[in-house]
Scaffold this motif. Structure first.
Motif, mmCIF file in Angstrom:
data_model
loop_
_atom_site.group_PDB
_atom_site.id
_atom_site.type_symbol
_atom_site.label_atom_id
_atom_site.label_comp_id
_atom_site.label_asym_id
_atom_site.label_seq_id
_atom_site.Cartn_x
_atom_site.Cartn_y
_atom_site.Cartn_z
ATOM 1 N N SER A 88 0.943 -1.121 -0.073
ATOM 2 C CA SER A 88 -0.073 0.016 -0.028
ATOM 3 C C SER A 88 0.806 1.093 0.170
ATOM 4 C CB SER A 88 -0.968 0.148 1.064
ATOM 5 O OG SER A 88 -1.930 -1.204 1.483
ATOM 6 N N MET A 89 2.154 1.171 0.703
ATOM 7 C CA MET A 89 2.636 2.469 0.747
ATOM 8 C C MET A 89 3.513 2.723 -0.506
ATOM 9 S SD MET A 89 4.746 1.902 4.360
ATOM 10 C CE MET A 89 5.571 3.352 4.221
ATOM 11 N N SER A 90 3.757 1.500 -1.497
ATOM 12 C CA SER A 90 4.527 1.592 -2.555
ATOM 13 C C SER A 90 3.455 2.458 -3.483
ATOM 14 C CB SER A 90 4.829 0.266 -3.220
ATOM 15 O OG SER A 90 3.913 -0.656 -3.679
ATOM 16 N N PHE A 91 1.943 1.841 -3.392
ATOM 17 C CA PHE A 91 0.980 2.555 -4.267
ATOM 18 C C PHE A 91 0.775 3.899 -3.718
ATOM 19 C CE2 PHE A 91 -3.387 3.924 -4.516
ATOM 20 C CZ PHE A 91 -3.697 3.849 -5.938
ATOM 21 N N ASP A 92 1.122 4.256 -2.480
ATOM 22 C CA ASP A 92 0.875 5.822 -2.159
ATOM 23 C C ASP A 92 2.176 6.662 -2.889
ATOM 24 O OD1 ASP A 92 0.147 8.067 -0.264
ATOM 25 O OD2 ASP A 92 2.305 7.550 0.096
ATOM 26 N N ARG A 93 3.474 6.104 -2.913
ATOM 27 C CA ARG A 93 4.548 6.843 -3.832
ATOM 28 C C ARG A 93 4.243 6.720 -4.877
ATOM 29 N NH1 ARG A 93 5.998 10.023 -1.096
ATOM 30 N NH2 ARG A 93 3.898 9.648 -0.329
ATOM 31 N N TYR A 94 3.637 5.869 -5.668
ATOM 32 C CA TYR A 94 3.190 5.749 -6.944
ATOM 33 C C TYR A 94 2.381 6.899 -7.374
ATOM 34 C CZ TYR A 94 0.825 4.611 -11.338
ATOM 35 O OH TYR A 94 0.189 4.624 -12.582
ATOM 36 N N VAL A 95 1.284 6.933 -6.683
ATOM 37 C CA VAL A 95 0.205 8.062 -6.967
ATOM 38 C C VAL A 95 1.104 9.514 -6.775
ATOM 39 C CG1 VAL A 95 -2.036 9.112 -6.214
ATOM 40 C CG2 VAL A 95 -1.738 6.800 -6.095
ATOM 41 N N ALA A 96 1.767 9.771 -5.697
ATOM 42 C CA ALA A 96 2.504 10.926 -5.289
ATOM 43 C C ALA A 96 3.501 11.335 -6.260
ATOM 44 C CB ALA A 96 2.965 10.900 -3.959
ATOM 45 N N ILE A 97 3.960 10.523 -7.032
ATOM 46 C CA ILE A 97 5.280 10.839 -7.977
ATOM 47 C C ILE A 97 4.553 10.811 -9.331
ATOM 48 C CG2 ILE A 97 7.231 9.981 -8.953
ATOM 49 C CD1 ILE A 97 8.395 9.177 -6.240
ATOM 50 N N CYS A 98 3.739 9.812 -9.769
ATOM 51 C CA CYS A 98 3.168 9.456 -11.081
ATOM 52 C C CYS A 98 2.180 10.175 -11.423
ATOM 53 C CB CYS A 98 3.178 7.999 -11.333
ATOM 54 S SG CYS A 98 4.851 7.176 -11.225
ATOM 55 N N LYS A 99 1.303 10.338 -10.501
ATOM 56 C CA LYS A 99 0.035 11.021 -10.538
ATOM 57 C C LYS A 99 -0.165 12.332 -9.564
ATOM 58 C CE LYS A 99 -2.406 7.021 -12.693
ATOM 59 N NZ LYS A 99 -2.228 7.645 -14.056
ATOM 60 N N PRO A 100 0.809 13.204 -9.544
ATOM 61 C CA PRO A 100 0.572 14.336 -8.368
ATOM 62 C C PRO A 100 -0.698 15.073 -8.135
ATOM 63 C CG PRO A 100 2.396 14.932 -9.997
ATOM 64 C CD PRO A 100 1.891 13.516 -10.436
ATOM 65 N N LEU A 101 -1.075 15.373 -9.481
ATOM 66 C CA LEU A 101 -2.281 16.198 -9.723
ATOM 67 C C LEU A 101 -3.722 15.529 -9.073
ATOM 68 C CD1 LEU A 101 -1.707 17.824 -13.107
ATOM 69 C CD2 LEU A 101 -1.194 18.784 -10.775
ATOM 70 N N HIS A 102 -3.617 14.303 -9.122
ATOM 71 C CA HIS A 102 -4.715 13.248 -8.615
ATOM 72 C C HIS A 102 -4.638 12.774 -7.265
ATOM 73 C CE1 HIS A 102 -4.789 13.214 -13.134
ATOM 74 N NE2 HIS A 102 -6.177 13.328 -12.754
ATOM 75 N N TYR A 103 -3.348 13.201 -6.582
ATOM 76 C CA TYR A 103 -2.985 12.592 -5.489
ATOM 77 C C TYR A 103 -4.042 12.742 -4.423
ATOM 78 C CZ TYR A 103 -0.500 11.203 -1.189
ATOM 79 O OH TYR A 103 -0.001 10.505 0.180
ATOM 80 N N ALA A 104 -4.556 14.219 -4.190
ATOM 81 C CA ALA A 104 -5.410 14.505 -3.247
ATOM 82 C C ALA A 104 -6.783 13.927 -3.345
ATOM 83 C CB ALA A 104 -5.598 16.094 -2.884
ATOM 84 N N ALA A 105 -7.146 13.599 -4.604
ATOM 85 C CA ALA A 105 -8.388 12.851 -4.727
ATOM 86 C C ALA A 105 -8.308 11.266 -4.504
ATOM 87 C CB ALA A 105 -8.910 13.272 -6.286
ATOM 88 N N ILE A 106 -7.178 10.980 -4.768
ATOM 89 C CA ILE A 106 -6.995 9.375 -4.720
ATOM 90 C C ILE A 106 -6.991 8.928 -3.257
ATOM 91 C CG2 ILE A 106 -5.839 7.267 -5.456
ATOM 92 C CD1 ILE A 106 -5.258 8.675 -7.908
ATOM 93 N N MET A 107 -5.994 9.765 -2.579
ATOM 94 C CA MET A 107 -5.575 9.518 -1.198
ATOM 95 C C MET A 107 -6.552 10.050 -0.346
ATOM 96 S SD MET A 107 -3.563 6.709 -1.709
ATOM 97 C CE MET A 107 -3.114 6.625 -0.136
ATOM 98 N N THR A 108 -7.740 10.220 -0.288
ATOM 99 C CA THR A 108 -8.367 10.829 0.731
ATOM 100 C C THR A 108 -8.340 10.212 2.264
ATOM 101 O OG1 THR A 108 -10.514 9.676 0.109
ATOM 102 C CG2 THR A 108 -9.884 11.783 -1.028
ATOM 103 N N PHE A 109 -8.814 10.780 3.075
ATOM 104 C CA PHE A 109 -8.619 10.018 4.287
ATOM 105 C C PHE A 109 -9.775 8.887 4.453
ATOM 106 C CE2 PHE A 109 -10.480 9.343 8.703
ATOM 107 C CZ PHE A 109 -9.297 9.265 9.436
ATOM 108 N N GLY A 110 -10.668 9.034 3.652
ATOM 109 C CA GLY A 110 -11.713 7.775 3.676
ATOM 110 C C GLY A 110 -10.949 6.486 3.067
ATOM 111 N N HIS A 111 -10.172 6.657 1.923
ATOM 112 C CA HIS A 111 -9.463 5.700 1.303
ATOM 113 C C HIS A 111 -8.461 5.179 2.012
ATOM 114 C CE1 HIS A 111 -10.981 7.351 -3.084
ATOM 115 N NE2 HIS A 111 -11.917 6.610 -2.324
ATOM 116 N N GLN A 112 -7.703 6.041 2.641
ATOM 117 C CA GLN A 112 -6.735 5.467 3.737
ATOM 118 C C GLN A 112 -7.377 4.647 4.700
ATOM 119 O OE1 GLN A 112 -4.431 8.936 5.478
ATOM 120 N NE2 GLN A 112 -5.228 10.104 3.559
ATOM 121 N N VAL A 113 -8.428 4.966 5.271
ATOM 122 C CA VAL A 113 -8.780 4.159 6.544
ATOM 123 C C VAL A 113 -9.287 2.728 5.484
ATOM 124 C CG1 VAL A 113 -10.954 3.699 7.775
ATOM 125 C CG2 VAL A 113 -9.864 6.036 7.581
#
Length: 307
Positions: free
Chosen positions: A117-142
Motif C-alpha cells: 500500500s505504501m508503494s501505491f501511495d508513492r506511485y500516486v504521489a510521484i506519477c499522478k501528483p495532480l490526482h493525489y489528493a483525490a485518490i488518497m483521501t482520508f476515507g480511502h486511507q482508512v
C-alpha cells in the motif's frame, strides 16, 4: 472455536538456542534491551502520528501501522524467547504453539500488504501528483489500512483453523525458539495434504504477490523520476521513496531467506540467526530508518524533546 481431536501429544518441546552456559545472562540482557528499544521506538512512532496533526498524511499513517504490526509481532515472539534463553529450552502446549503462530502470521501478512500500500501511495504521489489528493483521501486511507489488517487476520485465522485440526503423535521437538508453521506441520501425523496446499497458496499470495506489486510499482516510479528534468527534482523524488525501499529490502530479504530457502539440519543455526534478525533486530531498525531519514519526523521528535 475448533474442537481439538484426541491426540497422543499435548505439548511440544522448544529447544531455543540450546545451552548457552555462562553466556545466557549476558545474551538475555542484550536481547531484552533491544526488545525494549524496539517497543519504545515503534510505540513512539504510533503516538506521534496519532497526536501530531502535521503527520496526518497517508505516508505517516502507513508508517504508524507498520510500527503497530511490529509491536504485535515482537511482543508475541520475544518474551517467550527470553524465557527459553534463561531456562535453556522449554515446553509449550500445542494450543499455545498454534496460537503463537497465528499471532506471528497475522502482523506478518498485514505488514506485507501495508508495504504494498505504501508503494501505491508513492506511485500516486510521484506519477499522478495532480490526482493525489483525490485518490488518497482520508476515507480511502482508512479503507486501505482496514483491508490490510482484515485480510491479514482472516487468512491467518484460516491457517490457525487448519493447524488446529491436525493430530500430533510424535516426535515432539521443535529446534527453534518459536512455533512456525513448517516444523508444526512436519510433526503432524495427520494425513491432510490440503493443509500444505492452502498454506503454500496463502503464503504465495500474501508474500510474493505484494513483493511483485512493489517491484512493478517502483519500476514505474523510477521511469517517471528519470524523466524529471531538474536534478533537484529527481533527488527530492528519490528521497521520498528511499526509506520505504530500505525497509522493503530489509524486510523481504530476511523473510525470503527464512521461508523460501528451507533449512536442512546443517543450516539450522543459520536459520535461527536469520529468524533472530527478523524477529528482534528488524522491528528496531525499521522505525529508526523512518525517523533518521525523514526530516519531518526528526523535527517533530526534536520539538517534543525540547518541551
Amino acid at each position: 472455536m475448533v474442537k481439538r481431536n484426541q491426540t497422543l501429544l499435548t505439548e511440544f518441546v522448544l529447544l531455543g538456542f540450546g545451552d548457552l552456559q555462562d553466556f545466557k545472562i549476558l545474551v538475555f540482557i542484550i536481547f531484552l534491551i533491544i526488545h525494549i528499544m524496539a517497543l519504545t521506538s515503534n510505540a513512539l512512532v504510533v503516538v506521534l502520528v496519532v497526536l501530531i496533526r502535521s503527520l496526518h498524511s497517508p505516508m505517516y499513517i502507513f508508517i504508524s501501522q507498520l510500527s503497530l504490526s511490529e509491536i504485535i509481532f515482537t511482543s508475541n515472539i520475544v518474551p517467550n524467547m527470553l524465557w527459553l534463553i534463561l531456562v535453556g529450552g522449554g515446553r509449550v502446549s500445542i494450543a499455545q504453539c498454534i496460537f503463537q503462530f497465528f499471532l506471528l502470521a497475522f502482523p506478518t501478512m498485514a505488514q506485507c500488504l501495508l508495504l504494498a500500500s505504501m508503494s501505491f501511495d508513492r506511485y500516486v504521489a510521484i506519477c499522478k501528483p495532480l490526482h493525489y489528493a483525490a485518490i488518497m483521501t482520508f476515507g480511502h486511507q482508512v479503507q486501505i489500512v482496514s483491508s490490510c489488517w482484515l485480510v491479514g487476520f482472516t487468512l491467518s485465522f484460516i491457517l490457525y483453523v487448519l493447524l488446529d485440526s491436525l493430530e500430533f503423535c510424535g516426535p515432539d521437538t521443535i529446534n527453534h525458539f518459536y512455533c512456525d508453521i513448517s516444523p508444526v506441520v512436519e510433526l503432524s501425523c495427520s494425513e491432510n495434504p490440503s493443509v500444505e496446499l492452502v498454506t503454500s497458496v496463502l503464503c504465495f499470495s500474501l508474500v510474493v504477490c505484494p513483493f511483485v506489486f512493489i517491484t512493478t510499482t517502483y519500476i514505474t516510479i523510477l521511469h517517471t523520476i528519470l524523466k524529471i528534468p531538474s536534478t533537484t527534482g529527481r533527488q527530492k523524488a528519490f528521497s521520498t521513496c528511499s526509506s520505504h525501499l530500505t525497509v522493503v529490502c530489509l524486510y523481504y530479504g530476511t523473510l525470503g531467506s527464512i521461508y523460501f530457502f528451507p533449512p536442512n539440519k546443517s543450516s539450522l543455526n543459520i536459520n535461527k540467526g536469520l529468524s533472530l534478525l527478523y524477529t528482534l533486530v528488524t522491528p528496531l531498525v525499521n522505525p529508526l530508518i523512518y525517523s533518521l531519514r525523514n526530516q519531518e519526523i526528526r523535527s517533530v521528535i526534536n520539538k517534543c524533546s525540547c518541551l
